[in-house]
Design a protein around this motif. Structure first.
Motif, PDB file in Angstrom:
ATOM      1  N   THR A  76       0.407  -1.299  -0.527  1.00  0.00           N
ATOM      2  CA  THR A  76      -0.311  -0.221   0.100  1.00  0.00           C
ATOM      3  C   THR A  76       0.613   1.381   0.394  1.00  0.00           C
ATOM      4  OG1 THR A  76      -1.435  -1.093   1.340  1.00  0.00           O
ATOM      5  CG2 THR A  76      -1.914   1.095   1.270  1.00  0.00           C
ATOM      6  N   ASN A 112     -11.088  11.510  -0.242  1.00  0.00           N
ATOM      7  CA  ASN A 112     -10.914  10.475  -1.285  1.00  0.00           C
ATOM      8  C   ASN A 112      -9.693  11.335  -1.655  1.00  0.00           C
ATOM      9  OD1 ASN A 112     -12.832  11.683  -2.199  1.00  0.00           O
ATOM     10  ND2 ASN A 112     -13.298  10.015  -3.747  1.00  0.00           N
ATOM     11  N   GLU A 147      -8.126   6.715  -3.464  1.00  0.00           N
ATOM     12  CA  GLU A 147      -8.654   5.808  -3.334  1.00  0.00           C
ATOM     13  C   GLU A 147      -7.073   5.750  -2.044  1.00  0.00           C
ATOM     14  OE1 GLU A 147     -11.609   6.034  -3.597  1.00  0.00           O
ATOM     15  OE2 GLU A 147     -10.829   7.680  -5.567  1.00  0.00           O
ATOM     16  N   SER A 190      -9.458   4.268   1.989  1.00  0.00           N
ATOM     17  CA  SER A 190      -9.237   3.199   2.096  1.00  0.00           C
ATOM     18  C   SER A 190      -8.729   2.739   4.015  1.00  0.00           C
ATOM     19  CB  SER A 190      -9.009   1.644   1.792  1.00  0.00           C
ATOM     20  OG  SER A 190      -6.971   2.089   0.874  1.00  0.00           O
ATOM     21  N   SER A 191      -7.055   3.660   3.933  1.00  0.00           N
ATOM     22  CA  SER A 191      -6.689   3.788   4.927  1.00  0.00           C
ATOM     23  C   SER A 191      -6.868   4.936   6.015  1.00  0.00           C
ATOM     24  CB  SER A 191      -5.474   4.383   5.124  1.00  0.00           C
ATOM     25  OG  SER A 191      -4.307   5.279   4.604  1.00  0.00           O
ATOM     26  N   ALA A 234     -10.069   4.430   6.789  1.00  0.00           N
ATOM     27  CA  ALA A 234     -11.647   3.448   7.350  1.00  0.00           C
ATOM     28  C   ALA A 234     -10.569   2.953   9.105  1.00  0.00           C
ATOM     29  CB  ALA A 234     -11.569   2.533   6.218  1.00  0.00           C
TER      30      ALA A 234
END
Ligand code: SF4
Lengths: 268, 568
Positions: B236, B263, B267, B271-272, B274
């Motif tokens: 990542t 965002n 993306e 996502s991180s 979250a």
């Protein structure tokens, strides 16, 4: 100091190479020696070998000496150090000016180089981080078959089919090969699989640098007929063979740079 | 006792014995240094070179003293020290004075303490709870790295921006610890102007890893490891993965009010965050920025989302939006944009006065990290004045400038010596870079909608968002446009391995470069992790390109290969 001869010395990771020329560009001596741990020692050994047979010429006697290869910074008596990428390009160019793309497979790296009409580098791409697709990789593979390199390079030419090797990493590939040998698969077919996987790597590198015909191979692995064959299958055209030992191209290019410098100095 | 327990016990005893042995050795070493014989030998060595040689040999031969002796006296260490003293010298006496003056100012800024006793005590406690805050002191060494070898106007410009940013970061820390009720936690790349107009402070969640890395170049590694151990794939993008690592390690101050994220730049961050949201458990608003912001509908969707964010902040923090204040903040942003355009324009000249980090760093800080700060205007006016002066005097910020480059992709955050190394070793001046460049729009301040629309456009075009997120035409189209505008000698494409979107475009870049006869230096590296590609690995790739493609001679060959441990 001799004003008649120049030298190029390519200190590679597995072999040291030297080429000696006169000022007209005629090769008068060359050598390929196994690399020592100390690059300085390798360079001395390679030059001493190349000077054998040239009367009265000693190490410190050159009009100009250019060092190249990974250990080039450790050649203390060199007048100049030039990157091996430029030297390979120049070496190939003076050997065959029609060549536009080189795949150079050294002991520990793999390069794709494109050259212009003057022998200068246009683009290059290299992998010096991982052993896959390098001379070291082939040594490991030959070890797995318990044959020498020469024998290994010819094995794939006798293959009936190509058994694909899925691992890119040399360590895993060796394990894969050992297990195939244990399964009593035909060694020639396995060898063909190995050559095909390295050829694919070479092709990626060439694509990255940009392929233009004619294409040639340099470095020790250029003598590997099986690999040449496999790469030709992917390229769908023939790879041009060089008239001078392809393993000497780096040293030859360095020597040509040295010759040009010596001529300029002489003229000035 | 089970075999496992026995094994662990044996390991513990072994560890203890090793520790004891090392302590014994250290004690023995210390005793040796304190002995009268050693002192006498040192005295003799001061006066007599032969005795000095003998003493050094003796120290190198003794296993107790050898590690230190080699670090100090080996030929490599000596050469590095010599090189260091040579490279640290910055021009004439005036430059040395300027450097010293700003160095002191930088210290003063970093040592800044709140007024009241109570606040001082709170900040002290915060430093104990969050030891990374101490890293801020290292801003001084960051300044040293950025200004290495710089002289004249360029030297002043670099220091000014660095000191200003240090003060801004300290302010954010004060906010989160001294006034948490009025502070929100915010991801980078969210319109910071909105907080200002609502009289809210914000603390940028990226501070402990992504920003402090510029001060301490290894401070973030533990956070990357933390998040990978937690299960996030190790490929990542580490720009995005570090902050969740900070949260998982319990190192992120949490004001407990609200978290705002988006965002942008891509993306990966979305996502991180979250993980951040889940771990912190505070009310969160996620701005969802449309992928392609070229159409009016897309921009309208973003504006609608911003209204949503304002309503959320009003509800969770009790602060109200003051549209007049937003107007003032937007006017400041417009002013900054105007100055920035002039700086870019000056860099098109033969003697670009604001190259490398002098261009990139202030833009990053006051356009992307904390936009809308009122005090950024005087800073930029100051930088503009200096830039103009350099421009009139034809004083290029890189001396001597041998090559003009455009830097594409995110630059080396985690390797702050990079810029000065390029200058010192090859004379490379980056005249424009991807994180800096994006269309600068004037925000229409006539109505709330028009202001939010202006802000939407600005942030969609900000660092990374415009290029690495897409569409691809932004990435390639801008390179082509900038090439025409800035006439670079080559493109320096820093291929950050974690950035999928830009990695996917490398092939297109090569094709375009081939067609346009533009040399492109592609450097594979990881933006934040020198354990993936070492700093020498980065330099080697540039060295190879400069020597083989540009046929360049290094300005200082001692900088081609060197040990980063002895970093000059
Ligand atoms: S570098 Fe690329 S992947 Fe990483 S945050 Fe930026 S845009 Fe996203």
């Amino acid at each position: 100091m001799s004003t008649t001869y120049v030298c190029g010395c390519d200190v590679g990771s597995t072999y040291g190479k030297a080429v000696i020329m006169d000022l007209n560009g005629k090769i008068v001596g060359s050598s390929i020696v196994r690399s020592k741990i100390d690059p300085e020692e390798t360079s001395k050994l390679a030059i001493a070998e190349a000077t054998k047979g040239i009367d009265g010429l000693s190490m410190n006697d050159f009009a100009y000496l250019v060092g190249t290869g990974y250990g080039r910074n450790r050649v203390p008596f060199a007048n100049e150090n030039i990157s091996e990428i430029s030297c390979h390009a120049m070496g190939v160019h003076i050997t065959n000016p029609a060549i536009k793309t080189i795949v150079d497979i050294g002991g520990q790296d793999l390069k794709g180089i494109t050259i212009d009409e003057n022998g200068s580098v246009k683009h290059f791409a290299m992998n010096d981080k991982c052993a896959a697709g390098t001379g070291r990789f082939f040594e490991g593979m030959a070890r797995a078959f318990e044959v020498d390199l020469q024998e290994f390079s010819d094995m794939s030419l006798k293959a009936k089919e190509i058994l694909p090797i899925t691992s890119q990493c040399s360590v895993f590939a060796e394990t894969e090969v050992i297990s195939m040998v244990a399964q009593k698969k035909n060694p020639n077919d396995i060898a063909a699989g190995i050559q095909a996987s390295v050829a694919k790597r070479c092709f990626t590198m060439l694509k990255s640098a940009g392929i233009e015909r004619e294409v040639t191979m340099t470095g020790g692995c250029a003598k590997n007929k099986g690999l040449k064959n496999a790469l030709e299958k992917i390229l769908k055209f023939e790879i041009t063979e060089l008239s001078t030992d392809p393993q000497l191209m780096g040293a030859l290019g360095a020597c040509e740079f040295a010759r040009k410098k010596a001529l300029v100095a002489k003229a000035g | 006792m089970s075999d496992i327990t026995k094994g662990m016990l044996a390991q513990a005893i072994l560890n203890d014995s090793i520790k004891n042995m090392m302590m014994e050795q250290t004690k023995a070493g210390m005793a040796k240094f304190k002995s009268p014989e050693f002192k006498a030998a040192c005295m003799k060595a001061v006066a007599d070179p032969a005795a000095r040689e003998a003493l050094i040999k003796q120290l190198m031969a003794d296993p107790l003293t050898a590690p230190v002796a080699f670090k100090l006296f080996s030929p490599e260490a000596q050469a590095a020290m010599k090189a260091q003293s040579k490279k640290k010298s910055k021009g004439n006496a005036k430059d040395q004075w300027v450097d010293f003056k700003y160095w002191l100012k930088c210290w003063k800024t970093c040592m800044h303490q709140p007024e009241s006793k109570e606040d001082k005590a709170k900040m002290k406690q915060a430093q104990m709870d969050f030891p990374w805050m101490i890293d801020l002191m290292k801003t001084v060494s960051m300044g040293k790295r950025y200004t290495e070898g710089r002289t004249g106007i360029a030297l002043q410009m670099s220091w000014k921006a660095i000191i200003h940013q240090a003060a801004a970061t300290i302010e954010q820390l004060n906010n989160v610890f001294l006034d948490p009720e009025n502070t929100v936690l915010a991801q980078i790349m969210v319109p910071t102007q909105i907080y200002k107009a609502m009289d809210l402070h914000h603390f940028c969640a990226e501070t402990p890893a992504n920003i402090l890395i510029m001060m301490d170049q290894h401070c973030h590694e533990k956070y990357i490891d933390e998040v990978v151990n937690h299960g996030l794939p190790d490929d990542t993008c580490n720009y995005a993965s570090q902050t969740p690592g900070v949260v998982l390690a319990g190192h992120l101050p949490n004001p407990g009010t609200a978290l705002i994220c988006s965002n942008l730049p891509c993306e990966a961050g979305f996502s991180s965050y979250a993980i951040v949201e889940r771990e912190l458990g505070i009310p969160t608003y996620r701005l969802d920025v449309p992928y392609n912001f070229k159409t009016e509908e897309d921009r309208a969707a973003y504006v609608k989302d911003m209204f949503g964010m304002i309503a959320f902040l009003e509800e969770t923090t009790g602060h109200k939006m003051d549209w007049d204040k937003l107007r003032k903040v937007c006017e400041d942003t417009n002013k900054l944009g105007e100055i920035e355009l002039e700086r870019w324009e000056m860099n098109r000249s033969e003697n670009p006065p604001v190259c490398n980090d002098m261009l990139w760093f202030p833009h990053l800080c006051f356009f992307s990290m904390d936009a809308g700060r009122a005090d950024a205007v005087p800073l930029f006016e100051d930088l503009q004045k200096l830039g103009r002066r350099a421009y009139m005097k034809k004083e290029c910020s890189v001396k001597p400038m041998k090559y003009r480059a455009i830097l594409w992709n995110p630059p080396t955050f985690g390797y702050t010596y990079f810029w000065s190394w390029m200058e010192r070793c090859w004379g490379i001046g980056v005249v424009q870079d991807m994180e800096t460049y994006g269309p600068v729009n004037v925000i229409d301040t006539t109505s709330p909608e028009s202001m939010l629309e202006g802000l939407a456009l600005q942030w969609c075009n900000a660092a990374m968002s415009r290029h690495t997120r897409g569409p691809a035409e932004n990435w390639m189209g801008d390179v082509a446009k900038l090439t025409e505008m800035y006439r670079p000698d080559f493109i320096l494409n820093l291929n950050h391995m974690g950035c999928r979107s830009s990695l996917g475009l490398t092939g297109a870049m090569k094709e375009w470069a081939n067609e346009n006869d533009m040399p492109v230096c592609i450097v594979d590296y990881s933006m934040y992790d020198s354990r993936v590609v070492s700093r020498q690995g980065i330099r080697d790739q540039i060295n190879n390109f400069m020597m083989n493609i540009m046929h360049a001679e290094p300005l200082d060959p001692s900088l081609l290969v060197f040990d980063d441990d002895n970093a000059w």
